[in-house]
Each structure stands twice: as C-alpha cells, then as structure tokens.
Write a protein that holds these residues in place. Sequence first.
Motif, PDB file in Angstrom:
ATOM      1  N   TYR A 123       0.906  -1.123  -0.100  1.00  0.00           N
ATOM      2  CA  TYR A 123       0.119  -0.104  -0.053  1.00  0.00           C
ATOM      3  C   TYR A 123       1.010   1.340   0.098  1.00  0.00           C
ATOM      4  O   TYR A 123       0.532   2.220  -0.914  1.00  0.00           O
ATOM      5  CB  TYR A 123      -1.174   0.004   1.189  1.00  0.00           C
TER       6      TYR A 123
ATOM      7  N   THR B 237      -7.588  -2.269  -2.626  1.00  0.00           N
ATOM      8  CA  THR B 237      -8.050  -1.017  -3.469  1.00  0.00           C
ATOM      9  C   THR B 237      -7.858  -0.013  -2.441  1.00  0.00           C
ATOM     10  O   THR B 237      -7.907   0.181  -1.480  1.00  0.00           O
ATOM     11  CB  THR B 237      -9.786  -0.864  -3.334  1.00  0.00           C
TER      12      THR B 237
ATOM     13  N   THR C  15      -8.189   4.104  -2.268  1.00  0.00           N
ATOM     14  CA  THR C  15      -9.206   5.171  -2.334  1.00  0.00           C
ATOM     15  C   THR C  15      -8.903   6.468  -2.819  1.00  0.00           C
ATOM     16  O   THR C  15      -9.620   7.375  -3.119  1.00  0.00           O
ATOM     17  CB  THR C  15     -10.344   5.110  -1.041  1.00  0.00           C
ATOM     18  N   LYS C  16      -7.614   6.608  -2.915  1.00  0.00           N
ATOM     19  CA  LYS C  16      -7.096   7.881  -3.025  1.00  0.00           C
ATOM     20  C   LYS C  16      -6.079   7.835  -4.210  1.00  0.00           C
ATOM     21  O   LYS C  16      -5.528   6.871  -4.552  1.00  0.00           O
ATOM     22  CB  LYS C  16      -6.240   8.839  -1.942  1.00  0.00           C
TER      23      LYS C  16
ATOM     24  N   PHE D 225      -7.072   4.645  -8.062  1.00  0.00           N
ATOM     25  CA  PHE D 225      -8.580   4.332  -7.609  1.00  0.00           C
ATOM     26  C   PHE D 225      -9.242   3.678  -8.889  1.00  0.00           C
ATOM     27  O   PHE D 225     -10.144   2.843  -8.601  1.00  0.00           O
ATOM     28  CB  PHE D 225      -9.536   5.635  -7.008  1.00  0.00           C
ATOM     29  N   SER D 226      -9.445   4.275  -9.968  1.00  0.00           N
ATOM     30  CA  SER D 226     -10.438   4.044 -11.148  1.00  0.00           C
ATOM     31  C   SER D 226     -10.033   2.314 -11.558  1.00  0.00           C
ATOM     32  O   SER D 226     -10.884   1.589 -11.563  1.00  0.00           O
ATOM     33  CB  SER D 226     -10.348   4.766 -12.223  1.00  0.00           C
TER      34      SER D 226
ATOM     35  N   ASP E 293      -8.415  -0.013  -9.824  1.00  0.00           N
ATOM     36  CA  ASP E 293      -8.693  -0.719  -8.651  1.00  0.00           C
ATOM     37  C   ASP E 293     -10.145  -0.929  -8.587  1.00  0.00           C
ATOM     38  O   ASP E 293     -10.788  -2.205  -8.451  1.00  0.00           O
ATOM     39  CB  ASP E 293      -8.485  -0.090  -7.227  1.00  0.00           C
ATOM     40  N   VAL E 294     -11.297  -0.004  -9.011  1.00  0.00           N
ATOM     41  CA  VAL E 294     -12.695  -0.521  -8.831  1.00  0.00           C
ATOM     42  C   VAL E 294     -12.995  -1.259 -10.084  1.00  0.00           C
ATOM     43  O   VAL E 294     -13.858  -2.074  -9.984  1.00  0.00           O
ATOM     44  CB  VAL E 294     -13.125   1.123  -9.087  1.00  0.00           C
TER      45      VAL E 294
ATOM     46  N   ASP F 141     -12.093  -4.496  -9.031  1.00  0.00           N
ATOM     47  CA  ASP F 141     -13.195  -4.933  -7.997  1.00  0.00           C
ATOM     48  C   ASP F 141     -14.565  -5.364  -8.758  1.00  0.00           C
ATOM     49  O   ASP F 141     -15.159  -6.549  -8.171  1.00  0.00           O
ATOM     50  CB  ASP F 141     -13.700  -3.814  -7.074  1.00  0.00           C
TER      51      ASP F 141
END
Length: 348
Positions: free
Chosen positions: A39, A110, A112-113, A117-118, A120-121, A124
């Motif tokens: 991370y 994921t 979120t910052k 982010f996009s 990772d989503v 998902d």
Amino acid sequence: MASEREYFDLSGPLHLSNVDWKNVDHRRSVAASLVQGVYILERDRQEKRQGPQALAPPWWEFFDFQLCRQLVDDADFSIFGAIYEFKPAASNCKDLTNGNPHYIIAFRGTITKGNAFSRDVELDLHFIRNGLHQTSRFEIAIQAVRNMVATYGNLNIWLAGHSLGSAMAMLAGKTMAKTGAFLEAFLFNPPFVSAPIERIKNVKVKHGIRIASSVITAGFAFAMKVKQQNNQQQNNRSVDTFVALSAWTPGLFVHPDDHICSEYIGYFEHRKKMEEIGAGTIERLATQHSIGGLFMNAIGKESEEALHLLPSANLTLNLTPAEFFEAHGIHQWWKPDLQLKSMLYKYR
C-alpha cells in the motif's frame, strides 16, 4: 500529505523486534505488515516520495526483508504487489526449520486516493462478476508466482493479500494448488460475494435460509448432471478439482463486523452444522457450486468457479468490536492482544 498510518514508527508492530517464526501471531503480523508495505509503495509512487522521503521500506526492513521486485499494473502503472526476500543478518542465519519463509509475495487492496482508484474499482467489478482470472493484473501476478515457485519451490514461499489483494492471492493460491503446489497463504479480509446472510441476527432464520440455499444448490447441481449427459465428464472434473484443492489450507482472517468478508463465517459453520443434522451429503455437493455458476452453465455459457468456493481453510476471527472501516482495515491484523478465535475446517 502522508497519514499517520503510513509511518511505521507510529502505527507499525514495534513490539516484534524479535520475530518468533513459530508463533502464529508473529507470522500473521509480519504478513500483514508486508501487505501494508505494498500500500505504502503505491502511495510513495503517487506522492513522488523517493530515497529518504519514501515511507514504505520500514514496513519490510524492520523484519529483515528486502524488496526484490514491484508488481506493476500494465494499465495504469500502479504498484499492486511486491516480492520480498527474507535476508536476516549473518548472525541470524536463515533456517527453514524455524518456520520462516524465504519469500513473501504480497498484494494490496483497493486504494481510495490517487490515480489508482479507477483501475482498482475496475478490478473490484471484475471480481464481483467472477472474472478476476481474465484480467491483465492477475496474469502479471500469477506469472510472478509461477516463476518464483519454479525457481525456489513452494515450501519457501508465502502469499499474502488484503481485500482485493486477498482475492488476488487466493486465486493465485488456488491456481497453484491445482498443480500440486500448496503455498502458505495469509488472506486478510477476503471478499465474499453473496447476500449478507451473516448479518441476520435471528439464528434460526439464518440457519433456515442457509439450509434452503444448500438444498436448492445441490438439487440444481444434481439435476444438471442428470440432464446434461454430454457434460458429465466436465462435471466430474469439477468435483475432482474441488477434492484435490482440499489439501490446501489457506489462512483466512475475517472480522464479523466487516460485511465484505464476514460471509466466510457462515460458509464454513454451515457445512459443519449440516454434517451434525445428517445432511452432510447435500452440503458436500452444494459447497462445490454457486447458483450463479450453475445458472450460467445451464444457459450454455461456461462459468469459472466462484472464488469463494474453498474446501478447506484455517479461519481466524477478530472478535474485537469495530466499525466497518476499522473491521475491514489491514492495520488490525498486526496489533497485539487481539480477541481472536481460530477454527480449522478440512473438507472430507
């Protein structure tokens, strides 16, 4: 601006200055810390922190690991994984009988910052649609795992991951287990896509829903075997694969207040309860299939087995009460004095 949790000296497990590799709490804490290292590697990349300004290295150097390789997504160039090598001081030579790994391959979840982010989503969503195996990120991950196993052997390598990264590690572990290579795995808050039955407070209602679901799933699976004679050999291969996977026992680390992973509690407990009431045969068939996968096969579309279908696991629960964001966080798993409960489930 870096958050406090990115600084190892503020939020890391400083109490582990001497790791006992035979201690399950120490092993869990180190694996979680190395996932946190991934991370922070990505956050360092986003914030352009290099050299002395980088915050990631203490998360592995404190435990005598070196960073061998970063795993980089080919779509957005974000760092999603890392390969670490255990390199203790000469006075503390490596000794596999001590329980330590030679290498740990870790995957983050994921972020979120930032600009990852996009992507990772997107991953998902692939996971929710049971298509994680078709992504280029997983292809990069599994090639790295295969190469490490081919070079160093499966006894020397651990897998670790959190959330989406846990799904990545689980899929890699299952893929390798099907070839007979059983890797020790630390899967933190692994996502489980299903209706949130575990959130139901009434035990009888919850148990009744699970029994009904098992009966329907087993009935559907049996009906398809009878009806689709041309697919009989394929169905037998599916069952044989599930049985073969039973020798792999990954470690699952779950918080009951985390609805993303808490369904694993009911998944394994229900199997035990079905055995106790004499319905083990039904559950042994049901637990090898998902309704979604059976439906896709019924309409003529091939479907990869649902990732959450695991024959065996060592399930560890963190019973410390927490709000969702705390219950889903990687940071909980290296804290000392946790209220933990572990259960070993072996498929028979």
